[in-house]
Structures are given as structure tokens and as C-alpha cells.
Design a protein around this motif. Structure first.
Motif, short mmCIF file in Angstrom:
data_model
loop_
_atom_site.label_atom_id
_atom_site.label_comp_id
_atom_site.label_asym_id
_atom_site.label_seq_id
_atom_site.Cartn_x
_atom_site.Cartn_y
_atom_site.Cartn_z
N VAL A 1 0.87 -1.18 0.00
CA VAL A 1 0.00 0.00 0.00
C VAL A 1 0.90 1.23 0.00
CG1 VAL A 1 -1.84 1.23 1.22
CG2 VAL A 1 -1.83 -1.26 1.15
N ALA A 2 1.31 1.63 -1.21
CA ALA A 2 2.26 2.74 -1.37
C ALA A 2 2.02 3.41 -2.71
CB ALA A 2 3.69 2.22 -1.29
N ASN A 3 2.23 4.71 -2.75
CA ASN A 3 2.15 5.41 -4.04
C ASN A 3 3.26 6.43 -4.22
OD1 ASN A 3 1.14 7.48 -2.37
ND2 ASN A 3 -0.98 6.92 -2.83
N GLY A 4 4.23 6.51 -3.27
CA GLY A 4 5.42 7.33 -3.45
C GLY A 4 5.12 8.80 -3.63
N GLY A 5 6.16 9.55 -4.03
CA GLY A 5 6.00 10.96 -4.38
C GLY A 5 5.71 11.87 -3.21
N GLY A 6 5.68 13.18 -3.53
CA GLY A 6 5.33 14.18 -2.53
C GLY A 6 6.53 14.75 -1.82
N ASN B 1 -8.28 -4.48 -0.56
CA ASN B 1 -9.00 -3.54 -1.43
C ASN B 1 -8.76 -2.13 -0.90
OD1 ASN B 1 -10.10 -5.64 -2.98
ND2 ASN B 1 -11.84 -5.87 -1.59
N TRP B 2 -8.11 -1.32 -1.71
CA TRP B 2 -7.72 0.05 -1.32
C TRP B 2 -8.59 1.02 -2.12
CZ3 TRP B 2 -2.12 2.17 -2.50
CH2 TRP B 2 -1.96 3.43 -1.89
N PHE C 1 -4.36 0.82 17.58
CA PHE C 1 -3.31 1.80 17.34
C PHE C 1 -3.73 2.99 16.48
CE2 PHE C 1 -1.06 -2.13 18.33
CZ PHE C 1 -0.17 -1.70 19.28
N GLY C 2 -4.94 3.01 15.93
CA GLY C 2 -5.43 4.21 15.29
C GLY C 2 -5.12 4.33 13.81
N ALA C 3 -5.38 5.56 13.28
CA ALA C 3 -5.36 5.80 11.84
C ALA C 3 -3.98 5.63 11.23
CB ALA C 3 -5.86 7.22 11.56
N GLY C 4 -2.91 5.98 11.94
CA GLY C 4 -1.58 5.87 11.37
C GLY C 4 -1.15 4.45 11.09
N SER C 5 -1.89 3.47 11.60
CA SER C 5 -1.54 2.06 11.42
C SER C 5 -2.45 1.41 10.40
CB SER C 5 -1.62 1.32 12.77
OG SER C 5 -0.66 1.82 13.66
N MET C 6 -2.68 2.12 9.30
CA MET C 6 -3.58 1.67 8.24
C MET C 6 -3.19 0.29 7.69
SD MET C 6 -4.28 3.74 4.72
CE MET C 6 -5.17 3.08 3.31
N THR C 7 -1.89 0.04 7.51
CA THR C 7 -1.45 -1.25 6.98
C THR C 7 -0.54 -2.00 7.94
OG1 THR C 7 0.48 -0.27 5.87
CG2 THR C 7 -1.58 -0.39 4.63
N GLY C 8 -0.25 -1.43 9.09
CA GLY C 8 0.60 -2.13 10.04
C GLY C 8 1.23 -1.19 11.05
#
Length: 755
Positions: free
Chosen positions: A117-122, A575-576, A170-177
Motif C-alpha cells: 500500500v504505497a504510491n510514493g511521491g510528494g 482492497n484500497w 493503534f489508530g489511523a496511522g496504522s492503516m497497513t501495520g
């Protein structure tokens, strides 16, 4: 088998479509689990349950449990592995944890991702970067978008990498782990200490040196102890500047100290406090220009990095006899100076008489976190954890582009564009974020079956004030931004079956999420045409919404009765939806938006075998396929395009052997191999900034002896001197084609001792 039918039933109730996509993995999990039992029974018939071995204890569910009893995919990096790797920070662990990858832009500028779950950039410093992987130091959340702190890995019990959404606890920051750095507690009964010195040489570069030490002092036996540790790391460089003649310009140093205390005034109450100070600085990014020899660049601007942080925590634990009440109060204060070269832009847009100068970003963050939780401690089949969470984050970000003498050369004062003297750009964000949540998990055992249900209610608010000015902005603006807010629920359902005491199979459906945010203004005066196109398409550049994943997985994990074989195998399907992506304009500005959906699916596998006394063999790997579900015109991407910076295949293998050389001396050897597959910088090959990063392999070696509480070892990291690229860069006129590579071969010696 009966447990397979139960898993099927659960998945059908949760999502029929999800179950249909995981039937093969369920079958594989069944075969693996059954084979493990058969192997165990044939190896030690009739005595398996009587043999005891040391179990790995984790706190991934905010309670102490054997790793084999926790029905999620966990990788535990032990203190011994950290020492063998010579790991100085958590990015050194990426190659040995299957499914963990990163978008790297230099020390302290790393974005972790798990399961593709990554899209890079920014922009690294963007206050609106929302992490997908949470990072915790004990009870303290320390993750920070694209600027995750690189704390020295010293005096840790272990690092736990929890794969899959951990949003319930652990909340929102742990979307994928979640990555958890678990420290050693103060020892209430023994005076002890340890120390370590290391020196090494980098091929094509200079030398490294490090000193680490700690002391643990029981002040009142079994009541009060203090533990103090400190470290200093002098990091050598290996990037040369052919224009200025500077050698090894990316050298730097890290230093820090930690004080922790544990006080147990009564049988019911314990009080633990910790304070940590950390400084890191270097003299340049580890970037080389593709048109020059390896590890060489040719631009003059300084892009060294400074990072200072103070972290504190107070944890109170009270035993109510029927439950444990925990209060955790944390404070996180961090200041960052992050320069960046824009020499190519100056050369292409301004007269030759303008002397290039770096863009300088300043970020100051202050975070206060409070959590209360109550966890059952009875022997009942029903166990539970409930809690409340609140935090407040204040971030001030200043983005400056000072170019001495530019006003006189251009004949136009910067003040005409609202900026300070000799500033081509000046801006700031002043951000306040408040979050609170209520969460809980229930664990119910029915014979060998266990059912876990989790739910988190969250409420998030964000306010931002900003200002942008300067010639490169075209004008001064401070358009009022809308207030950001969102609330909702985050569920999880897990069903597991204990094949026996040491092996289980499980299935899980869990939602992961992260918050949205507010974009700064894109100046109309320099980006009018591109803004008009967005408006025609019905888009809004002012804000972006949360995105979320649904993660479905099945797994099997465990060990044989003697602990000579342990394993973990997981199949996942993600599913993202409403992906947060960064859209860049030709005018040099951009914004975050929600475009497109993606699917990530793959397998994680880890095996450890101890075939004979003294020998440990381990291997692990991941296969990940993340691709777009439909065309995304805004990214110039098409259905099926793979996610950037995610290797499809990666694996690691290691062997460690120790033996008594004589009555007093033990010898040991450790070898490790890490393979990372090809990766790409963009979704689409048609994107002008698309670049391929070839596969690479790292080999590491350590040989040494232990005697009378001491250890001396020789090591070689990146033994084959691979020049693999971890980040490819190409975005003219802002960045020339360049690369960040793995650190060249490093050979050295380490001395460790203790008392």
C-alpha cells in the motif's frame, strides 16, 4: 477439517466476495498446518506436550502473550539480529522483514509501507503527509508522515512488526501495520550495564565509529530502579562533489541519551517514566548524479539535515485484581531543518549571475498523547481490552528559498511579491490537529476456537493557517482553508483455531484507514491553466478525503513442540479505495487528491529451523502484487499498473552457528542474504518521471568470539559491494536524474561487554 469450515462460515458472514478470493489460501493454510502437526508427532510421539522451550513474548495486542497465541502476522526482530546486522536505525531492518518496504529520501526522511500500500511521491516536509504505518517507541507514537525519526536501536528487547491493519488498538496511522520498538525495562534487582564500541570503513568513502553504553541501578531493591543509556554514532560519508572538491559530504553523526525509571510502591501499582533526547545531523543527502561516476554529484548547494527531538512518557499501571488499568501520557517535541538543492531550477529559470542556493524547510512539531485502557486479567474464556485515546498536535512548517543578491540582479524586490528580502519563495503552514477515539477488543475462546472482535470510534479535526509568497509563487496569498474533520468506525473480526498448544490457523477481516487533510493554495498567477483543467473536471484542490483499505487474510503459524522449527505463513488480499495521491503541476506546485482504487494481494512466509545444537537457519520472503483497478487519467496511469517503490518479490535468509572453542571461549558466525526485486518510481511507464530501479542483493557477514562476558567480532555489510538503487529521482527542472543507493561495502570490528 472442522476449523476450515468455521473460517469459511465467518468469511461468508463478513464478505462473500472476500472469501471467494481466499479459498486457495485457506486450503494451503490447512495443508501447512496439518503437515506441521504430523511432523511434530512423528518427531516426538507421545512426549510433545511435556517438552518446554523458550517462547517469544510480544505485546502486539497491548497485553503480554506468546507470539504463537496471537492470530495475526507478526515479525519479531530480536536484539541478537539487531546486533548481528549492526543496525543503527529501523530502516536497516527493512531488508529482513518480509512485506516491509520504504520510500527513502535520506536519513530521517523515510516513509514505510507494508503489503504494497504505497504510491510514493510528494514533499518530505508536507504537513499533510498521512502515514500508513504507525511507529511506536514503547507506548509512544512517533511516526510522522514522510519524516519518520531514525532513533538508534540500542537497549531494545525486540522490534515487533505487525502486518495488516492495526487501527482498532493503534489508530489511523496504522492503516497497513505497526512497527513497535520495545525497550528493556529497568531491572529492580540487579546492578548491571553493557557497552559497545565499533569502528568500520566504507568502500569508496570514510570511516564510521560508534560508542554505546548503559547502566542499570536498583535504588530500592524490588521497588525502584533507574536505567540510563547513551550513544554516539559518527557516520562516514561516500558521496563526493566534483564541482567543489568536497569528499564524503554525506557524513554525519547521531547522539542521544535515555533515562528510564521504574517504581513499584505497592503490589498493585507500578510507575514507569522515560525521557529520551536525540540529535542527528549530516552534511548532505546520499544522492549521486546519474551522468557522473557512482557516488559523485556536481551541484554546489548545501543539503545537510538536522533533526532534534525530545520524547517523554509516564505510564501508570494498576492491578484491580480482575483487570489492569493503564494510563499512558506521552510528549513528543521535534525540530527539523531540511535543505534541498534546486540548482537545476535556478540554472534554467534565472540569469547565470544568480548564485545557486538551497531551499530550506523548517518543521517544528509538538505532540501530546493521552491513553487510558483497561484490560481483563482473569482466567475467563472471555477476555477484553477497552480504552480511550486523545492527542493534540501542533506543527509549524516554514518553507524558504533565500538567494543572496537576487533582488539586485533581477531589479525586482522580493517585497513586491510579499516575501522577505532576497527570497524567491517564502511560506508557512501553522497546523493544529486534535484527535480522540474510543476503542475495544473482545477475545472469546470456545474450546480450541477463538473469536476476536474489535471496533474503534475516531473523531479528527484539523485547522490550518498558511501564507505563500515570492516571485516563484507569482503573488502573496493566504486564502482561508476549510476546517478538516472526519469521524467514523473501524472494525475488525478474527477467527482462529488452535491445532494444538503451539500451532494455530486464523482468518481475519479488518479495515484500515488514515485521515485526509488540507492543501495549501496553488497560485493562480503561475498555474492558471492547470487549475482551470482541474475545475473543469470537477476537482477541488483545497482538501483531500480519508482513504481506507479492507484487508482479508488467512494464516497459519506455530512451531514444533521442541521449538526446533517455527513458521508463519499468510495470504492477504487488500482492497484500497479513494487512494491519496500527490498530483504535480508543470508550474512546480501540486496538491493531494483522492483518485483511483487498487488491489494488493500476496504471500508472506517465514521459517526458522534449529537442526542441531548451535545452528539456526532462517528464511523469509514476500510476494506482493499491487495494481490499479481502473485507469487514473490524473496520474497518466492505466488499469493494472503496479504501485511504485514496491518490489514484487523479496526474501532474506540467514545462518548462525556457535560452538565452544574451549572451556572459556565460544566462537560464532552469522551470514545473511537480502534480495529486493525491481521497483518503479511511478504507476505508469508513460509518466515522464518514470524510472526503473533494478533488483539488488545484499550479503552480510559477522564472525566473532565470546569470553568472560565480552564479545569481539569482525563484520562486513554489503560484502559484495552492490550499488543497488533504493530511490531513483528524475523531475526536471527541479531535480536532475539521480539515485540514492545502498551503503557501499562496510568492513569493521565491534567490541561488546557487560557486567
Amino acid at each position: 477439517m472442522e476449523y476450515t469450515q468455521t473460517i469459511k462460515h465467518t468469511f461468508q458472514n463478513t464478505s462473500a466476495n472476500a472469501f471467494a478470493k481466499t479459498r486457495i489460501a485457506l486450503f494451503v493454510a490447512t495443508i501447512i498446518g496439518s503437515s506441521a502437526i504430523q511432523a511434530q508427532e512423528s518427531a516426538s510421539p507421545g512426549v510433545a506436550e511435556q517438552v518446554e522451550y523458550e517462547r517469544v513474548v510480544v505485546t502486539s495486542r497491548k497485553r503480554s502473550e506468546s507470539m504463537n497465541d496471537v492470530p495475526i502476522s507478526i515479525n519479531v526482530v530480536s536484539e541478537d539480529l539487531i546486533n548481528n546486522l549492526g543496525a543503527s536505525d529501523f530502516t536497516d531492518l527493512i531488508g529482513v522483514v518480509p512485506s516491509l518496504t520504504a520510500y527513502q529520501n535520506g536519513p530521517g526522511r523515510t516513509r514505510l509501507s507494508i503489503r504494497g500500500v504505497a504510491n510514493g511521491g510528494g514533499n518530505d516536509n508536507d504537513t499533510q503527509n498521512q502515514e500508513t504505518v504507525g511507529i511506536y517507541l514503547d507506548e509512544i507514537p512517533i511516526s510522522m508522515g514522510g519524516m519518520n525519526p531514525e532513533l538508534a536501536l540500542f537497549d531494545l528487547k525486540r522490534v515487533e512488526v505487525l502486518r495488516g491493519p492495526q487501527g482498532t488498538l493503534f489508530g489511523a496511522g496504522s492503516m497497513t501495520g505497526t512497527v513497535r520498538l520495545v525497550s528493556n525495562d529497568p531491572n529492580l534487582s540487579e546492578f548491571e550495564g553493557k557497552y559497545e564500541a565499533s569502528a568500520s570503513t566504507i568502500e569508496h568513502g570514510s570511516q564510521n565509529a560508534s560508542l554505546k553504553a548503559l547502566v542499570n541501578v536498583p535504588i530500592i531493591e524490588d521497588k525502584l530502579a533507574v536505567r540510563v543509556s547513551a550513544y554516539y554514532l559518527d557516520n562516514g560519508g561516500y558521496i563526493d562533489n566534483s564541482l567543489t572538491g568536497e569528499k564524503d559530504l554525506n557524513d554525519g553523526n547521531a547522539k542521544g541519551a535515555k533515562l528510564s525509571a521504574l517504581y513499584i510502591p505497592s503490589d498493585e501499582l507500578s510507575i514507569e517514566m522515560s525521557l529520551l533526547h536525540h540529535d542527528y545531523s549530516d552534511n548532505g543527502r546520499p544522492v549521486d548524479i546519474d551522468s557522473t561516476p557512482l557516488f559523485v554529484r556536481d551541484y554546489p548547494s548545501f543539503d545537510g539535515y538536522d533533526d532534534t527531538m525530545d520524547i517523554g512518557n509516564l505510564t501508570l499501571t494498576y492491578d484491580l485484581d480482575w483487570a489492569e488499568l493503564v494510563s499512558s501520557t506521552s510528549y513528543f517535541d521535534r525540530s527539523i531543518v531540511n535543505p534541498r538543492s534546486l540548482d537545476l531550477l535556478i540554472e534554467s529559470a534565472l540569469p547565470p549571475s544568480v548564485t545557486p542556493h538551497e531551499l530550506i524547510d523548517f518543521t517544528d512539531s509538538k505532540v501530546i498523547v493521552q491513553e487510558f485502557r483497561l484490560a481483563s486479567i482473569s482466567d475467563s474464556d472471555l477476555q477484553w481490552t477497552v480504552g480511550v485515546y486523545a492527542d493534540k498536535k501542533d506543527v509549524f512548517y516554514e518553507n524558504t528559498f533565500p538567494v543572496p543578491g537576487v533582488d539586485a540582479i533581477l531589479g525586482t524586490p522580493s517585497s513586491d511579491f510579499g516575501a522577505p528580502v532576497d527570497h524567491l519563495y517564502y511560506g508557512f503552514d501553522d497546523l493544529t490537529v486534535k484527535t480522540y477515539a474510543v476503542f475495544g477488543e473482545l477475545y472469546y475462546d470456545i474450546g480450541d476456537f477463538s473469536i476476536t472482535g474489535g471496533l474503534r470510534y475516531f473523531n479528527w479535526e484539523q485547522n490550518i493557517e498558511f501564507y505563500q509568497s515570492g516571485l516563484f509563487n507569482g503573488e502573496a496569498n493566504s486564502d482561508e482553508r476549510p476546517k478538516g474533520s472526519v469521524d467514523g468506525f473501524n472494525p475488525k473480526l478474527n477467527v482462529s483455531y488452535h491445532l494444538n498448544r503451539d500451532n494455530l490457523v486464523y482468518a481475519q477481516a479488518a479495515k484500515g484507514f488514515r485521515y485526509g487533510g488540507i492543501n495549501g493554495a496553488v497560485p493562480v498567477s503561475v498555474c492558471a491553466d492547470e487549475l482551470a483543467e482541474v475545475e473543469r473536471d470537477g476537482g477541488d484542490t483545497r482538501f483531500f478525503d480519508p482513504d481506507e483499505i479492507w484487508n482479508y487474510e488467512v494464516g497459519v503459524k506455530g512451531s514444533d513442540s521442541k521449538g526446533t522449527i517455527s513458521y508463519n505463513a499468510t495470504y492477504f488480499h487488500i482492497n484500497w479505495t479513494d487512494m491519496q495521491t500527490s498530483r504535480s503541476f508543470e508550474c512546480g506546485f501540486g496538491f493531494k487528491e483522492n483518485v483511483g482504487d487498487a488491489t494488493s494481494k500476496g504471500i508472506e512466509l517465514e521459517v526458522t529451523v534449529k537442526p542441531i545444537e548451535g545452528l539456526t537457519l532462517s528464511a523469509g520472503g514476500a510476494y506482493i502484487n499491487t495494481s490499479l483497478d481502473a485507469d487514473v487519467p490524473n496520474l497518466g496511469a492505466q488499469k493494472g499498473d503496479a504501485a511504485p517503490f514496491v518490489p514484487e518479490t523479496s526474501f532474506t535468509a540467514s545462518a548462525e552457528y556457535s560452538m565452544q572453542l574451549n572451556e572459556n571461549i565460544e566462537g560464532f558466525g552469522w551470514m545473511n542474504l537480502q534480495y529486493t526485486d525491481d521497483r518503479f518510481t511511478e504507476f505508469s511507464k508513460e509518466n515522464e518521471n518514470y524510472r526503473k530501479m533494478d533488483a539488488y542483493t545484499l550479503a552480510n557477514l559477522r564472525l566473532g568470539v565470546r569470553f568472560s562476558g565480552y564479545e569481539i567480532s569482525l563484520f562486513a555489510n554489503n560484502l559484495l559491494d552492490d550499488d543497488g538503487v533504493v530511490r531513483a529521482i528524475d523531475r526536471p527542472p527541479f531535480d536532475p536524474p539521480a539515485s540514492i543507493r545502498v551503503t557501499p561495502r562496510t568492513v569493521g570490528v565491534t567490541f561488546r561487554g557487560g557486567f
